[in-house]
Design an enzyme around this catalytic site. Sequence first.
Site, PDB file in Angstrom:
ATOM      1  N   TYR A  47       0.647  -1.126  -0.060  1.00  0.00           N
ATOM      2  CA  TYR A  47       0.260   0.003  -0.136  1.00  0.00           C
ATOM      3  C   TYR A  47       0.844   1.114   0.017  1.00  0.00           C
ATOM      4  O   TYR A  47       1.847   1.457   0.811  1.00  0.00           O
ATOM      5  CB  TYR A  47      -1.004  -0.165   1.150  1.00  0.00           C
ATOM      6  CG  TYR A  47      -1.516   1.228   1.456  1.00  0.00           C
ATOM      7  CD1 TYR A  47      -2.627   1.725   0.497  1.00  0.00           C
ATOM      8  CD2 TYR A  47      -1.124   2.062   2.784  1.00  0.00           C
ATOM      9  CE1 TYR A  47      -3.122   3.044   0.876  1.00  0.00           C
ATOM     10  CE2 TYR A  47      -2.001   3.206   2.790  1.00  0.00           C
ATOM     11  CZ  TYR A  47      -2.882   3.701   2.067  1.00  0.00           C
ATOM     12  OH  TYR A  47      -3.633   4.968   2.173  1.00  0.00           O
ATOM     13  N   PHE A  48       0.578   2.380  -0.899  1.00  0.00           N
ATOM     14  CA  PHE A  48       1.241   3.439  -1.027  1.00  0.00           C
ATOM     15  C   PHE A  48       0.422   4.481  -0.218  1.00  0.00           C
ATOM     16  O   PHE A  48      -0.446   4.973  -0.841  1.00  0.00           O
ATOM     17  CB  PHE A  48       1.695   3.807  -2.609  1.00  0.00           C
ATOM     18  CG  PHE A  48       2.273   5.260  -2.684  1.00  0.00           C
ATOM     19  CD1 PHE A  48       3.542   5.299  -2.232  1.00  0.00           C
ATOM     20  CD2 PHE A  48       1.917   6.138  -2.968  1.00  0.00           C
ATOM     21  CE1 PHE A  48       4.132   6.364  -2.556  1.00  0.00           C
ATOM     22  CE2 PHE A  48       2.465   7.448  -3.174  1.00  0.00           C
ATOM     23  CZ  PHE A  48       3.722   7.460  -2.990  1.00  0.00           C
ATOM     24  N   ALA A  49       0.639   5.089   0.735  1.00  0.00           N
ATOM     25  CA  ALA A  49       0.394   6.025   1.600  1.00  0.00           C
ATOM     26  C   ALA A  49       0.944   7.526   1.153  1.00  0.00           C
ATOM     27  O   ALA A  49       2.148   7.541   1.323  1.00  0.00           O
ATOM     28  CB  ALA A  49       0.449   5.881   2.998  1.00  0.00           C
ATOM     29  N   TYR A  50       0.124   8.331   0.913  1.00  0.00           N
ATOM     30  CA  TYR A  50       0.791   9.922   0.763  1.00  0.00           C
ATOM     31  C   TYR A  50      -0.031  10.992   1.467  1.00  0.00           C
ATOM     32  O   TYR A  50       0.582  12.221   1.429  1.00  0.00           O
ATOM     33  CB  TYR A  50       0.587  10.156  -0.757  1.00  0.00           C
ATOM     34  CG  TYR A  50      -0.831   9.916  -1.240  1.00  0.00           C
ATOM     35  CD1 TYR A  50      -1.711  11.238  -1.382  1.00  0.00           C
ATOM     36  CD2 TYR A  50      -1.261   8.845  -1.858  1.00  0.00           C
ATOM     37  CE1 TYR A  50      -2.962  10.948  -1.618  1.00  0.00           C
ATOM     38  CE2 TYR A  50      -2.714   8.766  -2.226  1.00  0.00           C
ATOM     39  CZ  TYR A  50      -3.580   9.907  -2.267  1.00  0.00           C
ATOM     40  OH  TYR A  50      -4.668   9.567  -2.625  1.00  0.00           O
ATOM     41  N   GLY A  51      -0.846  10.471   2.329  1.00  0.00           N
ATOM     42  CA  GLY A  51      -1.665  11.562   3.206  1.00  0.00           C
ATOM     43  C   GLY A  51      -1.146  11.226   4.672  1.00  0.00           C
ATOM     44  O   GLY A  51      -0.140  10.820   5.063  1.00  0.00           O
ATOM     45  N   SER A  52      -2.329  11.336   5.379  1.00  0.00           N
ATOM     46  CA  SER A  52      -2.384  11.063   6.934  1.00  0.00           C
ATOM     47  C   SER A  52      -1.996   9.723   7.140  1.00  0.00           C
ATOM     48  O   SER A  52      -1.365   9.469   8.258  1.00  0.00           O
ATOM     49  CB  SER A  52      -3.618  11.235   7.687  1.00  0.00           C
ATOM     50  OG  SER A  52      -4.621  10.357   7.280  1.00  0.00           O
TER      51      SER A  52
ATOM     52  N   GLU B  80     -10.996   4.340   3.462  1.00  0.00           N
ATOM     53  CA  GLU B  80     -10.697   5.340   2.539  1.00  0.00           C
ATOM     54  C   GLU B  80     -11.722   5.329   1.214  1.00  0.00           C
ATOM     55  O   GLU B  80     -11.577   6.509   0.520  1.00  0.00           O
ATOM     56  CB  GLU B  80      -9.566   4.677   1.732  1.00  0.00           C
ATOM     57  CG  GLU B  80      -8.148   4.520   2.417  1.00  0.00           C
ATOM     58  CD  GLU B  80      -7.751   5.974   3.014  1.00  0.00           C
ATOM     59  OE1 GLU B  80      -8.053   6.971   2.394  1.00  0.00           O
ATOM     60  OE2 GLU B  80      -7.317   6.037   4.441  1.00  0.00           O
TER      61      GLU B  80
END
Length: 180
Positions: A5-10, A79
Amino acid sequence: MTFHYFAYGSNMLPARFINRCRSAKLIGTGIARDFRLDFTKQSKDGSGKAALRAAPGAHVPGVIFEVDLAERSTLDQHEGFGYRREDAFVVEDSVPGSTRMTNTYLATLSDPQVKPFDWYLATVIAGAMFHKMDDAHVAALRGIAFIEDTDKERKTRAAAIAAMHAHGIDDYRTLLEWPR
């Protein structure tokens, strides 16, 4: 079985993400090429959340986690509103020239008028700082206009503040100060 999983926010802040997906293991950082970050994803609470937008030549740093496949539906629930899951999202990982297939969420609802809540933006900044992302990215995040959340009882606010506390951040508002 697992997925990346690629997270870019919180969700970049480990305590925040691991609270949502208990099996999550931090793999490292990565970069989404040909995207830019904005906070125009329309949320149920009326605020703006992080969103990736196509932008040739731009890039967005983020974090890669490995998660048990059994928890994908849990992540979808967190999400889901205003995002669609992309299961074949390619990011460059921390090894130069190396890529990794990940899952991420791309915004389907957008409103250029919305702004992130103060605590939400602080959580994104906390994640970027935790992973030692470059100063320019942190400075750009600090330059984002935000609004104060007047609902002090909001559950998502309390969870984000608790995650920041778990990382030693006693007052999230200090993360929003410019310059720091």
